[in-house]
Design an enzyme around this catalytic site. Structure first.
Site: not given
Ligand code: PGA
Length: 248
Positions: A11, A97, A9, A95, A173, A213, A167
């Site tokens: 982003k 976010e 992803n 997601h 993140g 992560s 997630e």
């Molecule tokens: P990250 O994000 O690996 O940077 O923690 C995962 C995601 O949001 O899909």
């Protein structure tokens, strides 16, 4: 047997030029892994050139979102048939976010999931709890509810094509990964709810990813858990390291 799926992803990262550079870097590094499905999910603006640049490779392309209407006066949105025609096979939906910053709800996620299937796109449906919700002890309740609502009115023959990405919001993140035991616990609960909605056979076919992560150091342990069928990778998908995750 469920095929492991590792999706990047990206982003809101990588201009078209940067996207091509990353694809060229990763292409040879992820080649030849037939037992793992590899998916890149770049921003909308990069999708068509990503599809072009990955033609004839083992890399599939997915979008990070889409709208649930077919067309019309929805300034700034992208329709499902546009995502499909661009050459995407997957679309990430719900997601955290998008839920936190763009008002996505379980209900809009469900509408999008239904639309995705209508257009033969495979949804990667994201679910997961915040730290506060985990501390309150409602992780499984919440994830059960998110999963159930997302799959409302989705028949079993379509559901088997969906991917659920567990997630935990507190792990995204932050560099704070869920332990493999924590992640497995929730992924097993998701499998159980899939079994309740459908049946054991259907539930056993649906892939469940862990995300939050994931990196080259922890992927192998996470993906070895019985109910974890790969990962949705954010930060680490923007580097050559992503190949190490695919080759866990
Ligand atoms: P990250 O994000 O690996 O940077 O923690 C995962 C995601 O949001 O899909």
């Amino acid at each position: 047997m469920r095929k492991t799926i590792v999706a990047g992803n990206w982003k809101m990262n990588k201009t078209p030029k940067e996207a091509l550079e990353l694809i060229e870097t990763l292409k040879p590094l992820v080649a030849g892994r037939d037992d793992v499905e590899v998916v890149f999910c770049p921003p909308f603006i990069d999708l068509m050139l990503a599809v072009e640049a990955t033609k004839g490779t083992n890399i599939k392309i997915g979008a990070q979102n889409m709208y649930f209407e077919e067309s019309g006066a929805y300034t700034g949105e992208v329709a499902p048939n546009m995502v499909k025609e661009a050459g995407c096979e997957y679309v990430i939906l719900g997601h955290s976010e998008r839920r936190a910053y763009f008002g996505e709800t379980d209900e809009t996620v469900n509408k999008k999931v239904l639309k995705a299937f209508e257009h033969e796109l495979k949804p990667i449906i994201c679910v997961g709890e915040t730290l506060e919700q985990r501390e309150q002890g409602i992780t499984e309740d919440l994830v059960r509810m998110q999963t159930k609502i997302a799959l409302k009115d989705v028949p079993a023959e379509q559901a088997v094509l969906a991917v659920i990405a567990y997630e935990p919001v507190w792990a995204i993140g932050t560099g704070k990964t869920a332990t493999s035991v924590q992640a497995e616990e929730v992924c097993a609960a998701i499998r159980k709810v899939l079994c309740e909605i459908y049946d054991e056979e259907t539930a056993s076919k649906i892939r469940i990813q862990y995300g939050g992560s994931v990196n080259a150091g922890n992927a192998a342990e996470l993906f070895a858990m019985p109910n974890i069928d790969g990962g949705l990778v954010g930060g680490a998908s923007l580097k050559a390291d992503f190949a190490k995750i695919v080759n866990f």
